[in-house]
Design a protein around this motif. Structure first.
Motif, mmCIF file in Angstrom:
data_model
loop_
_atom_site.group_PDB
_atom_site.id
_atom_site.type_symbol
_atom_site.label_atom_id
_atom_site.label_comp_id
_atom_site.label_asym_id
_atom_site.label_seq_id
_atom_site.Cartn_x
_atom_site.Cartn_y
_atom_site.Cartn_z
ATOM 1 N N TRP A 282 -55.300 15.712 -79.666
ATOM 2 C CA TRP A 282 -55.732 15.884 -78.276
ATOM 3 C C TRP A 282 -56.468 14.635 -77.788
ATOM 4 C CZ3 TRP A 282 -54.280 17.997 -74.156
ATOM 5 C CH2 TRP A 282 -55.094 17.963 -73.014
ATOM 6 N N THR A 283 -57.290 14.018 -78.662
ATOM 7 C CA THR A 283 -57.983 12.784 -78.260
ATOM 8 C C THR A 283 -56.967 11.747 -77.805
ATOM 9 O OG1 THR A 283 -59.683 13.209 -79.907
ATOM 10 C CG2 THR A 283 -59.622 10.987 -79.004
ATOM 11 N N GLU A 284 -55.875 11.623 -78.554
ATOM 12 C CA GLU A 284 -54.848 10.627 -78.194
ATOM 13 C C GLU A 284 -54.261 10.903 -76.811
ATOM 14 O OE1 GLU A 284 -51.500 9.928 -80.837
ATOM 15 O OE2 GLU A 284 -52.971 9.877 -82.484
ATOM 16 N N GLN A 285 -53.899 12.162 -76.584
ATOM 17 C CA GLN A 285 -53.313 12.508 -75.266
ATOM 18 C C GLN A 285 -54.328 12.279 -74.154
ATOM 19 O OE1 GLN A 285 -51.144 16.373 -75.175
ATOM 20 N NE2 GLN A 285 -51.536 16.407 -77.366
ATOM 21 N N HIS A 286 -55.559 12.694 -74.426
ATOM 22 C CA HIS A 286 -56.634 12.556 -73.438
ATOM 23 C C HIS A 286 -56.825 11.078 -73.079
ATOM 24 C CE1 HIS A 286 -61.335 12.260 -73.341
ATOM 25 N NE2 HIS A 286 -60.842 11.981 -72.177
ATOM 26 N N LEU A 287 -56.916 10.226 -74.108
ATOM 27 C CA LEU A 287 -57.203 8.812 -73.825
ATOM 28 C C LEU A 287 -56.037 8.128 -73.111
ATOM 29 C CD1 LEU A 287 -59.306 7.690 -76.909
ATOM 30 C CD2 LEU A 287 -60.064 8.327 -74.611
ATOM 31 N N GLU A 288 -54.831 8.575 -73.415
ATOM 32 C CA GLU A 288 -53.677 8.006 -72.723
ATOM 33 C C GLU A 288 -53.785 8.281 -71.208
ATOM 34 O OE1 GLU A 288 -49.090 8.967 -73.139
ATOM 35 O OE2 GLU A 288 -50.076 8.603 -75.078
ATOM 36 N N ARG A 289 -54.109 9.526 -70.856
ATOM 37 C CA ARG A 289 -54.240 9.868 -69.433
ATOM 38 C C ARG A 289 -55.460 9.190 -68.818
ATOM 39 N NH1 ARG A 289 -53.525 14.884 -71.662
ATOM 40 N NH2 ARG A 289 -51.340 15.397 -71.849
ATOM 41 N N ALA A 290 -56.521 9.096 -69.631
ATOM 42 C CA ALA A 290 -57.754 8.472 -69.123
ATOM 43 C C ALA A 290 -57.489 7.004 -68.785
ATOM 44 C CB ALA A 290 -58.867 8.599 -70.154
ATOM 45 N N MET A 291 -56.731 6.302 -69.636
ATOM 46 C CA MET A 291 -56.453 4.877 -69.387
ATOM 47 C C MET A 291 -55.511 4.678 -68.204
ATOM 48 S SD MET A 291 -56.387 3.073 -73.119
ATOM 49 C CE MET A 291 -55.610 4.316 -74.075
ATOM 50 N N TRP A 292 -54.629 5.654 -67.996
ATOM 51 C CA TRP A 292 -53.744 5.569 -66.821
ATOM 52 C C TRP A 292 -54.584 5.665 -65.541
ATOM 53 C CZ3 TRP A 292 -52.975 9.919 -63.509
ATOM 54 C CH2 TRP A 292 -52.080 9.682 -62.467
ATOM 55 N N ARG A 293 -55.518 6.604 -65.508
ATOM 56 C CA ARG A 293 -56.325 6.810 -64.303
ATOM 57 C C ARG A 293 -57.396 5.728 -64.161
ATOM 58 N NH1 ARG A 293 -54.808 8.724 -59.991
ATOM 59 N NH2 ARG A 293 -54.700 10.983 -60.168
ATOM 60 N N PHE A 294 -57.858 5.204 -65.304
ATOM 61 C CA PHE A 294 -59.001 4.275 -65.295
ATOM 62 C C PHE A 294 -58.629 3.089 -66.205
ATOM 63 C CE2 PHE A 294 -63.963 4.542 -65.492
ATOM 64 C CZ PHE A 294 -64.052 3.233 -65.046
ATOM 65 N N PRO A 295 -57.778 2.178 -65.685
ATOM 66 C CA PRO A 295 -57.171 1.136 -66.534
ATOM 67 C C PRO A 295 -58.183 0.268 -67.289
ATOM 68 C CG PRO A 295 -56.069 1.247 -64.411
ATOM 69 C CD PRO A 295 -57.256 2.143 -64.305
ATOM 70 N N LEU A 296 -59.400 0.114 -66.770
ATOM 71 C CA LEU A 296 -60.414 -0.697 -67.456
ATOM 72 C C LEU A 296 -60.683 -0.177 -68.874
ATOM 73 C CD1 LEU A 296 -62.306 -3.103 -66.715
ATOM 74 C CD2 LEU A 296 -64.055 -1.394 -66.127
ATOM 75 N N LEU A 297 -60.418 1.103 -69.099
ATOM 76 C CA LEU A 297 -60.693 1.696 -70.414
ATOM 77 C C LEU A 297 -59.827 1.080 -71.513
ATOM 78 C CD1 LEU A 297 -61.131 5.511 -69.642
ATOM 79 C CD2 LEU A 297 -62.890 3.786 -69.994
ATOM 80 N N GLU A 298 -58.719 0.443 -71.111
ATOM 81 C CA GLU A 298 -57.872 -0.214 -72.129
ATOM 82 C C GLU A 298 -58.647 -1.283 -72.882
ATOM 83 O OE1 GLU A 298 -54.339 -1.561 -70.141
ATOM 84 O OE2 GLU A 298 -53.860 0.493 -69.525
ATOM 85 N N ARG A 299 -59.710 -1.790 -72.247
ATOM 86 C CA ARG A 299 -60.499 -2.852 -72.879
ATOM 87 C C ARG A 299 -61.673 -2.307 -73.695
ATOM 88 N NH1 ARG A 299 -61.982 -6.555 -68.053
ATOM 89 N NH2 ARG A 299 -60.131 -6.222 -66.804
ATOM 90 N N ALA A 300 -61.807 -0.994 -73.735
ATOM 91 C CA ALA A 300 -62.994 -0.408 -74.382
ATOM 92 C C ALA A 300 -62.680 0.035 -75.806
ATOM 93 C CB ALA A 300 -63.473 0.795 -73.573
ATOM 94 N N GLY A 301 -63.707 0.051 -76.637
ATOM 95 C CA GLY A 301 -63.588 0.654 -77.967
ATOM 96 C C GLY A 301 -64.139 2.066 -77.923
ATOM 97 N N LEU A 302 -63.837 2.810 -78.979
ATOM 98 C CA LEU A 302 -64.346 4.187 -79.045
ATOM 99 C C LEU A 302 -65.689 4.157 -79.789
ATOM 100 C CD1 LEU A 302 -62.058 7.174 -79.957
ATOM 101 C CD2 LEU A 302 -64.445 7.096 -80.664
ATOM 102 N N LEU A 303 -66.756 4.487 -79.082
ATOM 103 C CA LEU A 303 -68.094 4.438 -79.699
ATOM 104 C C LEU A 303 -68.404 5.733 -80.439
ATOM 105 C CD1 LEU A 303 -70.785 2.804 -79.883
ATOM 106 C CD2 LEU A 303 -71.529 4.028 -77.833
#
Ligand SMILES: Cc1cc2nc3c(=O)[nH]c(=O)nc-3n(C[C@H](O)[C@H](O)[C@H](O)COP(=O)(O)OP(=O)(O)OC[C@H]3O[C@@H](n4cnc5c(N)ncnc54)[C@H](O)[C@@H]3O)c2cc1C
Length: 384
Positions: A282-303
């Protein structure tokens, strides 16, 4: 050492239990005992929540709870001496279909009638407000600039410290394993560390409230539902006033957390249960959608990431009530995923019921336990 008697025993040391304990002692009840099974207070739903606070609700009772509860958070530091990192960046609900927009127009009408200046933003206004987001498909947004965020742990600690100062006793690592009922009323609470005789018990056990009610023979329909959150490493370029954004049709949300972003998404296929391990698929699916909506997240690491539990009732509204059977059992639970913000007023309302026989800050008849038996669930006033 556990006391052998108490005027009131509060079960659960999240926001509901801490708020109830504080308001009971503030209303003059001397011998209040709070029991928490975890090693620390606020480790469960409250400590795992996103910290969002808002007036934008679709039922009048929820808006009215916010109208009383959020000003209590504004007064919190003055009253309790505890900072709670209160911020008001606003809540922005992105809408991508005509049905949701119609519902939100009704919600805004309700909120405006109750004095909240929320409004619908056109796509151009949304783009101006959140230029970092990909607004593909967005046709409008619900917006209120006086919604925001607060620190759940600060709120729990502030209420708990306030309750202790006024004489409450708080015990962690103390699980309630039994509730003794005699002649139709609560008589005692049992734990492995001893039994406390009492005539009043507050069930503030959050996702476990159904289990705790069952100890007294009560069938309380509150089920736990896993929800996950991810916090990213710091990101450059996120403005201080970045709002709490919800991509409404996807149950996907973002807000600023430190220098990074906190994001969550509700899994519509999640089944009720107490499992709090992280579902990585679910984390994978969630982050995929999150990066689509908020492209800056592609540059972030998972803290950090974690899973917590919502406490869900059949009509997604809480129970705030004193039961008749057994008498002396009070319930303040079932807030269905938005209880942190209503914890301050909910604790006061349950304290009023115990000290004065009824809640007078707000008429919470709609939130009575018997509505489930009567089939009189809280109505959505704004469904079109
Ligand atoms: C991922 C996530 C995000 C959320 N985001 C938001 C948000 O943005 N805004 C918002 O307002 N709300 C949010 N919520 C909902 C909010 O966290 C809850 O509604 C609220 O914290 C419930 O508080 P509580 O005190 O009832 O429950 P809890 O905080 O879970 O407290 C109940 C306590 O009871 C204890 N307990 C249980 N059984 C026993 C027993 N037998 N004996 C002794 N102790 C016991 C538990 O250990 C627990 O500490 C979110 C929840 C989750 C999971």
């Amino acid at each position: 050492m556990l006391p052998t008697t108490a005027d009131v025993v509060v079960i659960g040391g999240g926001v509901m239990g801490a708020s109830a304990a504080y308001h009971l002692t503030a209303r003059g009840i001397k011998n209040v005992v709070l029991l928490e099974k975890a090693p620390f207070l606020g480790m469960e739903a409250t400590g795992k929540c996103a910290g969002g606070i808002r007036y934008q609700f679709s039922t009048e009772i929820n808006v009215r709870l916010s109208l009383l509860s959020l000003p209590m958070l504004e007064r919190f530091e003055d009253e309790l001496g505890q900072a709670i990192d209160l911020r008001w960046p606003g809540y922005l609900f992105l809408l991508d279909n005509a049905h949701d927009l119609a519902v939100f127009r009704n919600n805004v009408a309700l909120q405006n009638r109750l004095g909240i200046p929320s409004r619908i933003l056109a796509p151009a206004e949304v783009a101006e407000r959140v230029p970092l987001l990909n607004l593909e498909g967005v046709i409008a947004a619900g917006w209120h600039d006086r919604d925001g965020l607060a620190d759940p742990n600060g709120v729990v600690q502030g209420f708990a410290a306030g309750a202790r100062r006024l004489g409450a006793q708080i015990f962690t690592e103390t699980e309630v394993t039994g509730i003794r009922v005699e002649s139709g009323r609560v008589a005692a609470v049992e734990t492995p560390a001893g039994t406390i005789a009492t005539r009043a018990v507050v069930n503030a056990a959050g996702p476990w409230a159904g289990k705790v009610a069952a100890l007294a023979g009560v069938d309380l329909p509150i089920v736990p539902l896993r929800r996950q959150i991810v916090v990213t490493t710091p990101l450059k370029g996120i403005p201080e006033d970045f709002p709490f954004v919800l991509d409404f049709s996807r149950s996907l949300y973002f807000h600023r957390e430190g220098k990074g972003i906190l994001t969550g998404q509700s899994n519509p296929n999640e089944r009720p249960g107490f499992d709090q391990t992280i579902d990585h698929s679910w984390t994978e699916q969630h982050l995929e959608r999150a990066m689509w909506r908020f492209p800056l997240l592609e540059r972030a690491g998972l803290l950090r990431e974690w899973a917590g539990l919502y406490e869900v009732t059949p009509d997604a509204h809480p129970v705030i009530d004193g039961l008749n059977d057994p008498a002396g059992l009070y319930v303040v639970a079932g807030f269905s995923g938005h209880g942190f913000m209503h914890g301050p007023i909910a604790g006061l309302l349950i304290a009023e019921m115990i000290t004065d026989g009824r809640a007078h800050s707000l008429d919470v008849h709609e939130l009575r336990f018997s509505r489930f038996l009567e089939g009189d669930l809280v109505r959505e006033h704004n469904v079109v």
